[in-house]
Write a protein that holds these residues in place. Structure first.
Motif, short mmCIF file in Angstrom:
data_model
loop_
_atom_site.label_atom_id
_atom_site.label_comp_id
_atom_site.label_asym_id
_atom_site.label_seq_id
_atom_site.Cartn_x
_atom_site.Cartn_y
_atom_site.Cartn_z
N ASN A 78 -223.20 -94.50 -33.76
CA ASN A 78 -223.14 -93.15 -34.60
C ASN A 78 -221.60 -92.79 -34.96
O ASN A 78 -221.17 -92.70 -33.80
N ILE A 79 -221.01 -92.40 -36.02
CA ILE A 79 -219.81 -92.22 -36.16
C ILE A 79 -219.92 -90.34 -35.55
O ILE A 79 -220.53 -89.63 -36.01
N LEU A 80 -218.58 -90.52 -34.65
CA LEU A 80 -218.51 -89.03 -34.35
C LEU A 80 -217.40 -88.34 -35.01
O LEU A 80 -217.43 -87.01 -35.14
N VAL A 81 -216.62 -89.29 -35.24
CA VAL A 81 -215.43 -88.86 -36.39
C VAL A 81 -214.59 -89.91 -37.00
O VAL A 81 -214.60 -91.04 -36.19
N GLN A 82 -214.31 -89.55 -38.17
CA GLN A 82 -213.50 -90.81 -39.11
C GLN A 82 -212.65 -90.27 -39.84
O GLN A 82 -212.53 -88.87 -40.26
N TYR A 83 -211.39 -90.73 -39.70
CA TYR A 83 -210.15 -90.06 -40.25
C TYR A 83 -209.39 -91.22 -40.99
O TYR A 83 -208.95 -92.21 -40.25
N THR A 84 -208.91 -90.79 -42.10
CA THR A 84 -207.98 -91.85 -42.92
C THR A 84 -207.01 -90.94 -43.66
O THR A 84 -207.14 -89.96 -44.36
N PRO A 85 -205.73 -90.94 -43.20
CA PRO A 85 -204.80 -89.88 -43.80
C PRO A 85 -204.54 -89.97 -45.13
O PRO A 85 -204.71 -91.21 -45.72
N GLU A 86 -203.90 -89.14 -45.72
CA GLU A 86 -203.79 -89.01 -47.12
C GLU A 86 -202.44 -89.65 -47.46
O GLU A 86 -201.50 -89.31 -46.39
N PRO A 87 -202.12 -90.12 -48.44
CA PRO A 87 -200.76 -90.63 -48.75
C PRO A 87 -199.80 -89.69 -48.78
O PRO A 87 -200.13 -88.38 -49.27
N GLU A 88 -198.77 -89.81 -48.09
CA GLU A 88 -197.49 -88.63 -48.18
C GLU A 88 -197.23 -88.60 -49.67
O GLU A 88 -196.88 -89.54 -50.52
N LYS A 89 -197.11 -87.44 -50.09
CA LYS A 89 -196.68 -86.95 -51.31
C LYS A 89 -195.94 -85.65 -51.42
O LYS A 89 -196.18 -84.89 -50.60
N ILE A 90 -194.84 -85.62 -52.51
CA ILE A 90 -194.11 -84.39 -52.61
C ILE A 90 -195.21 -83.30 -53.48
O ILE A 90 -195.52 -83.54 -54.49
N GLU A 91 -195.51 -82.16 -52.84
CA GLU A 91 -196.03 -81.33 -53.50
C GLU A 91 -195.40 -80.54 -54.50
O GLU A 91 -194.19 -80.37 -54.30
#
Length: 191
Positions: A78-91
């Protein structure tokens, strides 16, 4: 409802990818998995708990962080946590704040109420919320929200007698059709 029973950290410095995971309770035989799409870069079994943290690094300069997914599974997968970072971008930089117009230049009581609330919240140095509330009350003497706001402002300033006048007006409008309103500022009146 989603429950997250673990936390992860995924960072890249040069060609070093740092991975960390811990759990909110004890999970024996937890799996820490790092993937790039269908390719498994790391699959480690470990015990995770609030006091037992998993940390490791891998060397890889081929992937950007946002291409990776880090997940933690319990022994039943069972997945306890899953994380995929967002691409870096200039806001985009937001537009600079605009000065609130003079009370007479504001079109509606709704805008006058919101201006007064904003000025109270941020304690503006050169504009007074009273001016916006009083302009709104010139337009509609019984405006419930503005009477509430102005009455409460006076109450907080210790001007109890003045406050009562505006609080009573708010109650009059508020109780016009409903004597049991859901909410509203009410001053206890001591006779």
């Amino acid at each position: 409802m989603l429950q997250f029973n673990a936390a992860v950290n995924l960072e890249k410095d040069g060609d070093t990818i740092s991975i960390a995971a811990y759990a909110t309770s004890v999970f024996s035989n937890a799996q820490v998995i790092l993937e790039k799409e269908d390719e498994v870069l790391l699959n480690e079994k470990t015990t995770l708990s609030p006091t037992e943290t998993f940390t490791t690094t891998i060397q890889n300069d081929q992937f950007e962080l946002h291409e990776l997914t880090l997940k933690v599974l319990d022994q039943d997968e069972n997945i306890l946590v899953q994380y995929t970072p967002e691409p870096e971008k200039i806001e985009a930089i937001p537009d600079a704040a605009k000065a609130i117009p003079n009370p007479k230049d504001i079109k509606t009581n709704d805008e006058l109420f919101n201006a007064g609330q904003h000025l109270e919240q941020y304690r503006h140095a050169s504009f007074r919320p009273e001016n916006y509330y009083l302009e709104g009350l010139k337009r509609d003497k019984f405006d419930k929200r503005i009477n509430d706001a102005y009455g409460l402002l006076l109450y907080r300033q210790g001007l109890f007698v003045e406050s009562e006048k505006y609080s009573r007006r708010a109650l009059e409008r508020q109780n016009n059709h409903n004597t049991n309103p859901v909410s509203g500022f009410q001053v206890i009146i001591l006779d």
